[in-house]
Design a protein around this motif. Structure first.
Motif, PDB file in Angstrom:
ATOM      1  N   ASN A  88       0.853  -1.185   0.000  1.00 23.84           N
ATOM      2  CA  ASN A  88       0.000   0.000   0.000  1.00 23.84           C
ATOM      3  C   ASN A  88       0.892   1.239   0.000  1.00 23.84           C
ATOM      4  OD1 ASN A  88       0.657   0.779   2.738  1.00 23.84           O
ATOM      5  ND2 ASN A  88      -0.751  -0.809   3.454  1.00 23.84           N
ATOM      6  N   TRP A  89       0.274   2.398  -0.156  1.00 27.08           N
ATOM      7  CA  TRP A  89       1.073   3.614  -0.345  1.00 27.08           C
ATOM      8  C   TRP A  89       1.915   3.961   0.875  1.00 27.08           C
ATOM      9  CZ3 TRP A  89       2.319   5.067  -4.868  1.00 27.08           C
ATOM     10  CH2 TRP A  89       1.449   4.916  -5.948  1.00 27.08           C
ATOM     11  N   GLY A  90       1.379   3.734   2.081  1.00 27.52           N
ATOM     12  CA  GLY A  90       2.156   4.019   3.274  1.00 27.52           C
ATOM     13  C   GLY A  90       3.406   3.161   3.340  1.00 27.52           C
ATOM     14  N   GLU A  91       3.249   1.860   3.089  1.00 26.63           N
ATOM     15  CA  GLU A  91       4.388   0.939   3.097  1.00 26.63           C
ATOM     16  C   GLU A  91       5.346   1.261   1.956  1.00 26.63           C
ATOM     17  OE1 GLU A  91       2.307  -2.693   2.727  1.00 26.63           O
ATOM     18  OE2 GLU A  91       1.838  -2.873   4.870  1.00 26.63           O
ATOM     19  N   TYR A  92       4.791   1.649   0.827  1.00 23.65           N
ATOM     20  CA  TYR A  92       5.607   2.009  -0.333  1.00 23.65           C
ATOM     21  C   TYR A  92       6.540   3.175   0.015  1.00 23.65           C
ATOM     22  CZ  TYR A  92       6.478   3.943  -5.082  1.00 23.65           C
ATOM     23  OH  TYR A  92       7.031   4.453  -6.232  1.00 23.65           O
ATOM     24  N   CYS A  93       5.983   4.212   0.645  1.00 26.03           N
ATOM     25  CA  CYS A  93       6.805   5.370   1.030  1.00 26.03           C
ATOM     26  C   CYS A  93       7.918   4.962   1.988  1.00 26.03           C
ATOM     27  CB  CYS A  93       5.930   6.440   1.685  1.00 26.03           C
ATOM     28  SG  CYS A  93       4.832   7.296   0.554  1.00 26.03           S
ATOM     29  N   THR A  94       7.577   4.105   2.947  1.00 21.59           N
ATOM     30  CA  THR A  94       8.570   3.646   3.913  1.00 21.59           C
ATOM     31  C   THR A  94       9.685   2.872   3.211  1.00 21.59           C
ATOM     32  OG1 THR A  94       6.911   3.532   5.664  1.00 21.59           O
ATOM     33  CG2 THR A  94       8.936   2.271   5.983  1.00 21.59           C
ATOM     34  N   LYS A  95       9.311   2.025   2.234  1.00 17.98           N
ATOM     35  CA  LYS A  95      10.321   1.252   1.509  1.00 17.98           C
ATOM     36  C   LYS A  95      11.209   2.152   0.661  1.00 17.98           C
ATOM     37  CE  LYS A  95       7.747  -3.089   1.484  1.00 17.98           C
ATOM     38  NZ  LYS A  95       7.058  -4.136   0.698  1.00 17.98           N
ATOM     39  N   ILE A  96      10.607   3.190   0.074  1.00 16.03           N
ATOM     40  CA  ILE A  96      11.411   4.143  -0.694  1.00 16.03           C
ATOM     41  C   ILE A  96      12.407   4.834   0.232  1.00 16.03           C
ATOM     42  CG2 ILE A  96      11.368   6.306  -1.997  1.00 16.03           C
ATOM     43  CD1 ILE A  96      10.379   3.991  -3.654  1.00 16.03           C
ATOM     44  N   GLN A  97      11.926   5.243   1.406  1.00 14.97           N
ATOM     45  CA  GLN A  97      12.795   5.904   2.386  1.00 14.97           C
ATOM     46  C   GLN A  97      13.944   4.977   2.796  1.00 14.97           C
ATOM     47  OE1 GLN A  97      11.037   6.691   6.228  1.00 14.97           O
ATOM     48  NE2 GLN A  97      12.323   8.485   6.572  1.00 14.97           N
ATOM     49  N   THR A  98      13.629   3.704   3.013  1.00 16.56           N
ATOM     50  CA  THR A  98      14.657   2.734   3.395  1.00 16.56           C
ATOM     51  C   THR A  98      15.687   2.562   2.286  1.00 16.56           C
ATOM     52  OG1 THR A  98      13.087   1.535   4.791  1.00 16.56           O
ATOM     53  CG2 THR A  98      15.066   0.349   4.101  1.00 16.56           C
ATOM     54  N   MET A  99      15.209   2.502   1.048  1.00 14.26           N
ATOM     55  CA  MET A  99      16.118   2.354  -0.086  1.00 14.26           C
ATOM     56  C   MET A  99      17.033   3.561  -0.204  1.00 14.26           C
ATOM     57  SD  MET A  99      13.491   0.733  -2.914  1.00 14.26           S
ATOM     58  CE  MET A  99      14.718   0.659  -4.225  1.00 14.26           C
ATOM     59  N   VAL A 100      16.454   4.761  -0.050  1.00 12.43           N
ATOM     60  CA  VAL A 100      17.251   5.983  -0.137  1.00 12.43           C
ATOM     61  C   VAL A 100      18.271   6.033   1.004  1.00 12.43           C
ATOM     62  CG1 VAL A 100      17.175   8.491   0.047  1.00 12.43           C
ATOM     63  CG2 VAL A 100      15.489   7.296  -1.364  1.00 12.43           C
ATOM     64  N   GLY A 101      17.801   5.710   2.212  1.00 17.03           N
ATOM     65  CA  GLY A 101      18.697   5.714   3.368  1.00 17.03           C
ATOM     66  C   GLY A 101      19.801   4.683   3.260  1.00 17.03           C
ATOM     67  N   GLY A 102      19.515   3.587   2.556  1.00 22.28           N
ATOM     68  CA  GLY A 102      20.507   2.530   2.395  1.00 22.28           C
ATOM     69  C   GLY A 102      21.458   2.767   1.241  1.00 22.28           C
ATOM     70  N   GLY A 103      21.296   3.875   0.555  1.00 18.80           N
ATOM     71  CA  GLY A 103      22.215   4.214  -0.523  1.00 18.80           C
ATOM     72  C   GLY A 103      21.861   3.623  -1.866  1.00 18.80           C
ATOM     73  N   ASP A 104      20.660   3.054  -2.020  1.00 14.91           N
ATOM     74  CA  ASP A 104      20.259   2.502  -3.315  1.00 14.91           C
ATOM     75  C   ASP A 104      20.109   3.613  -4.341  1.00 14.91           C
ATOM     76  OD1 ASP A 104      20.181   0.097  -2.066  1.00 14.91           O
ATOM     77  OD2 ASP A 104      18.015  -0.163  -2.146  1.00 14.91           O
ATOM     78  N   ASP A 105      20.475   3.305  -5.574  1.00 13.60           N
ATOM     79  CA  ASP A 105      20.298   4.276  -6.657  1.00 13.60           C
ATOM     80  C   ASP A 105      18.818   4.327  -7.026  1.00 13.60           C
ATOM     81  OD1 ASP A 105      22.964   4.955  -6.853  1.00 13.60           O
ATOM     82  OD2 ASP A 105      23.405   3.335  -8.261  1.00 13.60           O
ATOM     83  N   LEU A 106      18.204   5.466  -6.823  1.00  9.90           N
ATOM     84  CA  LEU A 106      16.785   5.648  -7.137  1.00  9.90           C
ATOM     85  C   LEU A 106      16.607   7.078  -7.605  1.00  9.90           C
ATOM     86  CD1 LEU A 106      14.289   3.856  -7.029  1.00  9.90           C
ATOM     87  CD2 LEU A 106      13.789   4.769  -4.763  1.00  9.90           C
ATOM     88  N   ASP A 107      16.067   7.232  -8.808  1.00  9.12           N
ATOM     89  CA  ASP A 107      16.007   8.563  -9.422  1.00  9.12           C
ATOM     90  C   ASP A 107      14.598   9.140  -9.483  1.00  9.12           C
ATOM     91  OD1 ASP A 107      18.921   8.774 -10.507  1.00  9.12           O
ATOM     92  OD2 ASP A 107      18.224   6.787 -11.110  1.00  9.12           O
ATOM     93  N   CYS A 108      13.617   8.293  -9.819  1.00  9.69           N
ATOM     94  CA  CYS A 108      12.225   8.739  -9.936  1.00  9.69           C
ATOM     95  C   CYS A 108      11.313   7.710  -9.284  1.00  9.69           C
ATOM     96  CB  CYS A 108      11.813   8.903 -11.402  1.00  9.69           C
ATOM     97  SG  CYS A 108      12.687  10.197 -12.305  1.00  9.69           S
TER      98      CYS A 108
END
Length: 443
Positions: A88-108
């Protein structure tokens, strides 16, 4: 800082193709019916750039999306890798935040209204105002053709813009026209009232071959659709700055009580069941009416069901349409910020949207919505899916930074009222107390 008013398309990412009944979109190149847009181009050397795009969904559209993005690579030299996150969107945002915090390459990343406040609170989105100023011909074409209220969803309190409107859904009443004809009824007028709605319910509740046929399905499990009913009685889940719940106001209680009465007092609606699709019920005629956005159209096409029409929800005290919108965001941690902004803008133009968005979405571009929906031709009265969609007629659904928590509280209350037959006022008082505890951080 004062929280900005923004709000939903539905409770989950998958409900955007939905907002239910499917994924966010499906490629439809043969039915795009739109003129190719000017392509934004990146700087020299862009052939060495690979962008990563995050989408919310189960990946069923990945193949078609990748084929379309191959066109972007051919035109600009920029490669695009796609990842799908099923949540769901709430979990999606959290996963995006985790990916960004973990240094994953994410552009859009695509994001619907449900997650915008949370996304901006996390501070991981990059404003696109400089791109808008530098590409006025393209940006003006998008902004002049999309709803100002949807544009506001993607702005923060300082007026910075983070995305263009991509696709949206509203909520209307769907009718099985064969059931209407059997009852001697025509499609109601756009300004039909609560009393007229109840008259339709009485005439549409029948028994056929020993099987009861109901008039209407209540909006069970539908945060977005349920609030659409509240809006038409001057009510909502919470106030506009998301600091206090209003779900137990007299105007809200009246609507929730009506749903319970439709089931248990009048017998006009079936008791909702977890594994029973109300959309399937309207197709097979078990119910005659149901309130959704455009997403059931995908089901209608799959079942070759054409005996369907739509009309605005009945007016209780006001006639207010609800809206939920999504957009393509650029992430602040991108190593290729300019290329990422250009990809997001390219995806927000008519050529891409016309090929990608399915029959379950309404393109945010008004002219494109009119073309695609008119070409499809169903349901009857389809114009209200896009009528004046480039104006501010839509009020966004309530979507605070704590959307996940609040939506869970709302859906539990709806279940208790419509399934467990709990006392409406007491249930909503308890829900308001829970929501107020969650919303306290916004004060």
């Amino acid at each position: 800082m004062k929280k900005k008013v923004i709000a939903l398309l539905m409770s989950t990412c998958m409900m955007l193709g939905l907002a239910a009944g499917g994924t966010v979109a499906a490629a439809d190149p043969d039915q795009a019916g739109v003129k190719k847009n000017e392509v934004t181009r990146t700087k020299a050397g862009s052939s060495d750039v690979t962008l990563t795009l995050a989408m919310c969904g189960d990946g069923t559209t990945k193949e078609s999306l990748d084929k379309l993005l191959a066109q972007y690579t051919e035109e600009t030299g920029v490669k695009v890798d796609t990842i799908f996150i099923a949540s769901n969107w709430g979990e999606y945002c959290t996963k995006i935040q985790t990916m960004v915090g973990g240094g994953d390459d994410l552009d859009c990343a695509i994001l619907a209204i449900e997650g915008v406040a949370k996304f901006l609170d996390m501070g991981i989105a990059e404003p696109i105002d400089d791109w808008i100023a530098a590409n006025k011909e393209i940006s003006d074409a998008i902004l002049s053709d999309t709803s100002p209220s949807f544009q506001d969803v993607f702005k923060d309190d300082e007026g910075n813009t983070y995305a263009f409107p991509f696709s949206f859904n509203n909520v209307v009443m769907h009718f099985n026209t064969s059931r209407l004809e059997e009852a001697g009824l025509e499609l109601p007028a756009a300004d039909w009232t609560k009393d007229q709605f109840l008259e339709y319910c009485e005439k549409l509740t029948t028994e056929k071959d020993g099987v009861k046929q109901y008039a209407v399905a209540v909006p069970y499990g539908e945060y977005f659709c349920a609030e659409a009913w509240l809006y038409n009685n001057g009510a909502s889940y919470m106030n506009e700055d998301f600091t206090e719940s209003t779900i137990n106001s007299p105007e809200a209680v009246e609507v929730f009580q009506l749903w319970q009465d439709l089931i248990y007092e009048y017998g006009y609606a079936p008791i909702p069941e977890e594994n029973v699709s109300a959309i399937a019920q309207i197709i097979n005629g078990q119910v005659a009416m149901g309130s959704w956005g455009r997403w059931p159209t995908a089901n209608y096409i799959a079942d070759d069901f054409k005996d369907v029409a739509i009309q605005y929800l009945p007016t209780f005290t006001v006639n207010q349409q609800i809206g939920g919108v999504d957009g393509i965001f650029t992430l602040k941690n991108s190593k290729h910020i300019e290329e990422a902004k250009e990809l997001a803008a390219w995806m927000s133009q008519a050529d891409f949207e016309g090929q990608y968005l399915s029959s379950g979405n309404i393109p945010a571009l008004h002219s494109l919505a009119q073309t695609k929906i008119s070409d499809l031709g169903i349901p009857e009265n389809y114009e209200i899916f896009y009528l004046d969609s480039n104006t501010d007629i839509y009020k966004p659904v309530s979507a605070p930074p704590q959307f996940t928590e609040c939506s869970n509280i709302v859906l539990t209350a709806i279940s208790d009222i419509c399934v467990n037959k709990s006392d409406v006022q007491e249930t909503l008082d308890n829900a308001a107390e829970e929501m107020n505890a969650v919303l306290a951080d916004n004060k």
